[in-house]
Structure formats: structure tokens, C-alpha cells
Design a protein around this motif. Sequence first.
Motif, PDB file in Angstrom:
ATOM      1  N   SER A 300       0.857  -1.193   0.000  1.00 19.23           N
ATOM      2  CA  SER A 300       0.000   0.000   0.000  1.00 19.23           C
ATOM      3  C   SER A 300       0.890   1.240   0.000  1.00 19.23           C
ATOM      4  O   SER A 300       1.840   1.334   0.795  1.00 19.23           O
ATOM      5  N   MET A 301       0.598   2.171  -0.896  1.00 18.35           N
ATOM      6  CA  MET A 301       1.377   3.409  -1.003  1.00 18.35           C
ATOM      7  C   MET A 301       0.449   4.622  -0.921  1.00 18.35           C
ATOM      8  O   MET A 301      -0.678   4.578  -1.441  1.00 18.35           O
ATOM      9  N   THR A 302       0.937   5.646  -0.274  1.00 19.27           N
ATOM     10  CA  THR A 302       0.192   6.900  -0.201  1.00 19.27           C
ATOM     11  C   THR A 302       0.871   7.931  -1.087  1.00 19.27           C
ATOM     12  O   THR A 302       2.043   8.278  -0.885  1.00 19.27           O
ATOM     13  N   ILE A 303       0.147   8.381  -2.096  1.00 23.07           N
ATOM     14  CA  ILE A 303       0.675   9.389  -3.018  1.00 23.07           C
ATOM     15  C   ILE A 303       0.095  10.749  -2.622  1.00 23.07           C
ATOM     16  O   ILE A 303      -1.132  10.918  -2.558  1.00 23.07           O
ATOM     17  N   HIS A 304       0.956  11.700  -2.331  1.00 25.71           N
ATOM     18  CA  HIS A 304       0.503  13.035  -1.927  1.00 25.71           C
ATOM     19  C   HIS A 304       0.162  13.850  -3.175  1.00 25.71           C
ATOM     20  O   HIS A 304       1.039  14.304  -3.893  1.00 25.71           O
ATOM     21  N   GLY A 305      -1.142  13.992  -3.410  1.00 24.47           N
ATOM     22  CA  GLY A 305      -1.608  14.713  -4.584  1.00 24.47           C
ATOM     23  C   GLY A 305      -1.724  16.209  -4.336  1.00 24.47           C
ATOM     24  O   GLY A 305      -1.399  16.719  -3.255  1.00 24.47           O
ATOM     25  N   VAL A 306      -2.214  16.913  -5.330  1.00 27.17           N
ATOM     26  CA  VAL A 306      -2.349  18.375  -5.242  1.00 27.17           C
ATOM     27  C   VAL A 306      -3.411  18.755  -4.220  1.00 27.17           C
ATOM     28  O   VAL A 306      -3.214  19.639  -3.374  1.00 27.17           O
ATOM     29  N   HIS A 307      -4.546  18.049  -4.272  1.00 27.30           N
ATOM     30  CA  HIS A 307      -5.658  18.400  -3.388  1.00 27.30           C
ATOM     31  C   HIS A 307      -5.834  17.414  -2.230  1.00 27.30           C
ATOM     32  O   HIS A 307      -6.349  17.791  -1.180  1.00 27.30           O
ATOM     33  N   SER A 308      -5.427  16.172  -2.425  1.00 25.00           N
ATOM     34  CA  SER A 308      -5.594  15.170  -1.369  1.00 25.00           C
ATOM     35  C   SER A 308      -4.630  14.014  -1.607  1.00 25.00           C
ATOM     36  O   SER A 308      -4.035  13.881  -2.687  1.00 25.00           O
ATOM     37  N   ASP A 309      -4.492  13.188  -0.588  1.00 29.38           N
ATOM     38  CA  ASP A 309      -3.652  12.000  -0.722  1.00 29.38           C
ATOM     39  C   ASP A 309      -4.406  10.901  -1.471  1.00 29.38           C
ATOM     40  O   ASP A 309      -5.625  10.757  -1.343  1.00 29.38           O
ATOM     41  N   VAL A 310      -3.642  10.129  -2.257  1.00 26.52           N
ATOM     42  CA  VAL A 310      -4.211   9.016  -3.017  1.00 26.52           C
ATOM     43  C   VAL A 310      -3.596   7.720  -2.496  1.00 26.52           C
ATOM     44  O   VAL A 310      -2.363   7.570  -2.484  1.00 26.52           O
ATOM     45  N   LEU A 311      -4.432   6.804  -2.034  1.00 26.74           N
ATOM     46  CA  LEU A 311      -3.959   5.515  -1.525  1.00 26.74           C
ATOM     47  C   LEU A 311      -3.938   4.497  -2.662  1.00 26.74           C
ATOM     48  O   LEU A 311      -4.960   4.239  -3.299  1.00 26.74           O
ATOM     49  N   LEU A 312      -2.768   3.926  -2.931  1.00 30.59           N
ATOM     50  CA  LEU A 312      -2.596   2.960  -4.015  1.00 30.59           C
ATOM     51  C   LEU A 312      -2.231   1.604  -3.412  1.00 30.59           C
ATOM     52  O   LEU A 312      -1.265   1.490  -2.658  1.00 30.59           O
ATOM     53  N   THR A 313      -3.017   0.594  -3.731  1.00 29.80           N
ATOM     54  CA  THR A 313      -2.784  -0.756  -3.224  1.00 29.80           C
ATOM     55  C   THR A 313      -2.451  -1.690  -4.382  1.00 29.80           C
ATOM     56  O   THR A 313      -3.181  -1.744  -5.377  1.00 29.80           O
ATOM     57  N   ILE A 314      -1.335  -2.406  -4.239  1.00 30.06           N
ATOM     58  CA  ILE A 314      -0.891  -3.372  -5.254  1.00 30.06           C
ATOM     59  C   ILE A 314      -0.858  -4.745  -4.604  1.00 30.06           C
ATOM     60  O   ILE A 314      -0.182  -4.955  -3.591  1.00 30.06           O
ATOM     61  N   GLU A 315      -1.602  -5.684  -5.187  1.00 31.86           N
ATOM     62  CA  GLU A 315      -1.657  -7.028  -4.609  1.00 31.86           C
ATOM     63  C   GLU A 315      -1.999  -8.050  -5.686  1.00 31.86           C
ATOM     64  O   GLU A 315      -2.818  -7.776  -6.574  1.00 31.86           O
ATOM     65  N   VAL A 316      -1.340  -9.203  -5.624  1.00 36.63           N
ATOM     66  CA  VAL A 316      -1.654 -10.322  -6.514  1.00 36.63           C
ATOM     67  C   VAL A 316      -2.749 -11.138  -5.850  1.00 36.63           C
ATOM     68  O   VAL A 316      -2.510 -11.807  -4.838  1.00 36.63           O
ATOM     69  N   ASN A 317      -3.968 -11.069  -6.388  1.00 34.52           N
ATOM     70  CA  ASN A 317      -5.062 -11.802  -5.753  1.00 34.52           C
ATOM     71  C   ASN A 317      -4.950 -13.297  -6.024  1.00 34.52           C
ATOM     72  O   ASN A 317      -4.084 -13.752  -6.788  1.00 34.52           O
ATOM     73  N   VAL A 318      -5.811 -14.078  -5.415  1.00 34.13           N
ATOM     74  CA  VAL A 318      -5.669 -15.530  -5.467  1.00 34.13           C
ATOM     75  C   VAL A 318      -5.810 -16.073  -6.880  1.00 34.13           C
ATOM     76  O   VAL A 318      -5.144 -17.060  -7.251  1.00 34.13           O
ATOM     77  N   TRP A 319      -6.627 -15.425  -7.719  1.00 28.95           N
ATOM     78  CA  TRP A 319      -6.813 -15.933  -9.078  1.00 28.95           C
ATOM     79  C   TRP A 319      -5.622 -15.606  -9.972  1.00 28.95           C
ATOM     80  O   TRP A 319      -5.204 -16.440 -10.788  1.00 28.95           O
ATOM     81  N   VAL A 320      -5.075 -14.426  -9.826  1.00 21.33           N
ATOM     82  CA  VAL A 320      -3.858 -14.080 -10.577  1.00 21.33           C
ATOM     83  C   VAL A 320      -2.704 -14.956 -10.114  1.00 21.33           C
ATOM     84  O   VAL A 320      -1.901 -15.448 -10.916  1.00 21.33           O
ATOM     85  N   PHE A 321      -2.614 -15.148  -8.793  1.00 20.46           N
ATOM     86  CA  PHE A 321      -1.577 -16.018  -8.236  1.00 20.46           C
ATOM     87  C   PHE A 321      -1.676 -17.423  -8.829  1.00 20.46           C
ATOM     88  O   PHE A 321      -0.670 -18.012  -9.265  1.00 20.46           O
ATOM     89  N   THR A 322      -2.882 -17.976  -8.867  1.00 14.05           N
ATOM     90  CA  THR A 322      -3.080 -19.328  -9.392  1.00 14.05           C
ATOM     91  C   THR A 322      -2.734 -19.403 -10.869  1.00 14.05           C
ATOM     92  O   THR A 322      -2.153 -20.390 -11.337  1.00 14.05           O
ATOM     93  N   ALA A 323      -3.077 -18.356 -11.625  1.00 18.73           N
ATOM     94  CA  ALA A 323      -2.751 -18.334 -13.051  1.00 18.73           C
ATOM     95  C   ALA A 323      -1.239 -18.324 -13.261  1.00 18.73           C
ATOM     96  O   ALA A 323      -0.713 -19.044 -14.130  1.00 18.73           O
ATOM     97  N   LEU A 324      -0.523 -17.527 -12.462  1.00 16.82           N
ATOM     98  CA  LEU A 324       0.939 -17.477 -12.586  1.00 16.82           C
ATOM     99  C   LEU A 324       1.578 -18.798 -12.183  1.00 16.82           C
ATOM    100  O   LEU A 324       2.525 -19.269 -12.833  1.00 16.82           O
ATOM    101  N   ILE A 325       1.067 -19.415 -11.123  1.00 17.83           N
ATOM    102  CA  ILE A 325       1.571 -20.720 -10.688  1.00 17.83           C
ATOM    103  C   ILE A 325       1.307 -21.773 -11.763  1.00 17.83           C
ATOM    104  O   ILE A 325       2.134 -22.657 -12.023  1.00 17.83           O
ATOM    105  N   PHE A 326       0.137 -21.668 -12.403  1.00 19.64           N
ATOM    106  CA  PHE A 326      -0.203 -22.593 -13.488  1.00 19.64           C
ATOM    107  C   PHE A 326       0.803 -22.475 -14.634  1.00 19.64           C
ATOM    108  O   PHE A 326       1.289 -23.487 -15.153  1.00 19.64           O
TER     109      PHE A 326
END
Length: 426
Positions: A300-326
Motif C-alpha cells: 500500500s502506497m500513499t501518493i501526496h496529490g495536489v488536493h488530497s492524498d491518493v492511496l494505491l494498493t498493489i496485490e496479486v489476488n488468489v486468481w492471478v496467483f493461481t494463473a501465474l503458478i499454473f
Amino acid sequence: MQKSLLFKGANRALLLATIAFGANFSVWILFAVLALELQTTLSLSALELGMLFASPMLTGALLRIPAGFLADKYNPKMLFVLQMLTVVPSLLLLPSAHSLADHMLLGLWIGVSGTSFTFGIRYITDWFERSQQGTAMGIFGAGNAGAALTLAAVPSIVEHLGWATIGPIYATGLLLTAFVFLWLAPTRPAQANKVSYTATPLTLKQIVSTLQIWRFSLYYYFVFGSFLALILWLPQYYVNAYGLSAKQAMAFTLFFAATSSMVRALGGWFADRYGGRSVNWTVFWTCLVCLFFLSYPPTSMTIHGVHSDVLLTIEVNVWVFTALIFVIGIAQGFGRASVYKIINDYYPQQMGSVGGFVAAMGALGGCTLPLAFGLVVDGVGIYSACFMLLYGVLAICMIAMFFAHKSDRFQQRLSQAQSHNFLDSE
């Protein structure tokens, strides 16, 4: 005429050897499922659980080296049968094991089933021409699907008959497999025996001192060792990282094991058609890309924008994980076939000794990588650290392969120059 006699019965030999290997492989990874029950009943720690996982893998790996030399010297069909008969008593004794030490000792005994690959691969290589070796070994290697058999069958056996019946049921199945193989598998013709046993043998000292064989072993350590390690590691990873139930985690692991095993035959065909090295290089690049994404932890990253902060979340969910493992599983299946195609190209008459050594080094991944996974996850503190470790192992494989290919090309150009008198060979 002699050639047709030599290969008569080849398809039957390949089919029966593949079935026998599948039965042995299902026995070899039996503790991957039994450990789920033993962890609770014996109150095992993470380290003790890793030791239990490692016990059959350890003997299955180390015994492949002497098994390879025996397979080059004696009839691999009879050795294959004797190996299966040797494992049967250990399975019958499983219900009488009550402590961790008991199960580990039986695990070391059960690990003898891991030598089945060495005996089987030596048996089938005498039946096929060089241009067909990759496909034949790939089909035989599809016996890895025995892992899927155990992952699917054991929970059902436990539900209907109880844990104590697993050992005797598997013992009965392996005993029947041994007798069927002894009865129906063709014995190699005299011509095949003569060709095989008069080949120049390699000593263990020669094998250990050959850098090329160590390089092949490193490749197999990744494509096979990590395959074994992931079969053992994935169920608890799905539970801990994604909160799945044990049943769901086992189903995803079953999918990984089955698909990775079945494509090995196709990988052998590709290795015959395009060359083992080309297939291997493609496999490594495919796995490297997938492992890069799998290594990335939830962030999770917080980007300090011009008017407000933007929270950015990066995550490999279970389906993407399974596809990559496949995708990794498919690539590993191709890689396991291509490595043995390369070995057969260089050492066609020493497939027992050289192939056994490479198989041993690869199987060691099945006992060392799960322990390393646990250590790195505990040390770094994130679940995806195990894939960071695999990324590093693969990077070493690719560097070794790149410089080896560069050296081979240099030697080819040098030999060509000498043959045309461009260089003095003295």
C-alpha cells in the motif's frame, strides 16, 4: 532386421514403465498429505513438519546416484521390480507408527520409491531412437501425475476408511504394480543389452568432476526440485496467504501438480523438434517473468496529490496467483523433459549414471527448498519471500546457461577454424 527387433515392444515398455513410475511417485509424496493430519496429532512445529516432508525426499534423492550405476550395469527392469517390492513393507508398517521418529524412519524407507525414476528412465531409453528420446522420456516423466493421484485420493480414503488404511492400500497397489510390470513389461532384446552394457562407463569421480553435468543438475534442481517443493508448500501458502480452507488449498495444488505433470510429454516432443537447450531457455524466461510478479508482496502506497492524498494498493489476488503458478507449472513440465533430452544428447549410453546423478541433485530440491522457504519467510517476514528465493535460484541457472552456450559457440568456431587450417592446433 536387427533394428526392428530392437524396438519391438517399445510402446508397451513405455506405457508400463510410465504407470509404474506414476505409482511410485504417488507413494513418494504421500507425506505431503499425511503431514496435515500428523501436524495436529503429533503437535509438530514448523521445523518438525519440514523435517517430516524432507525424510522421503532425502533418501529418494541420494539413492538415485547408486541406482543409476546399478541401472547401467544390470537389467533395469528387474531393478525396477525389486525397488517396488522393497518399498511395500514400509507402507504396511505405517499404521504402527506413533511418534515423529517412527514416521521419519518410515519416511526414509518410503523414499526408496524416489529411485523409480532412475530405473525407469534407463529402461525406456534402450527402446527408442535418438530422435525420439525426448518424446519417450517426456511421456515417461508424465508419471509425475502420481502426485495428483495422492492429492485427490488420500482425502477420500481418509473420509471413508480412516487414516490407518492409507499405508496398506498403497502397499497393495504398489505390490500389484510390481507384479504387473514384471509379467507384462518386455525384457530388452539381446541387441539392446549388448549396446547398453558395452558402453564406456563413467565413474562417480568422473561425473562429479565434470562441470557440464553439474550445470545440468542445476537446471534440474530448479525445474524438478522447485516442482516438488511447491507441491509441499502450496497448500499451507494458500491457507496462510489467502485464507482458503484446507480443501480448497488442496484442490488448487492438485491442479498445479496434474497440469505440470501431463505436459511433460509435450515438452519432450518440443525438445526433439526444436532442441533441448532452446526449450530450456524459453522455460527459464517464462518462469523468471512469473516469479517477478509472484515475489511482489501486497503493498500500500500513499501518493501526496495536489488536493488530497491518493492511496494505491498493489496485490496479486488468489486468481492471478493461481494463473501465474499454473504457467510456472507448465513451464517446469517442459523444462523437466528438455533437461533429460540434453543429457541424452551428450550421454546416451550413460543415462543411468549421469541421469541418476542429475535426478538426485534435482530431487534434493524437494527436501532443501521447503526448509529454505521456511527460513526465508521467517527471516523476511512476508509470505512471498519464498518466490524471491526461487527467483534467485533461477537467475543463477540462466547465468550458467548463458555462459555455457557462449563457451560452446566459441569452441565450435575454434574447431571450425582449425579444420580449415585458419589456426594451428598445436
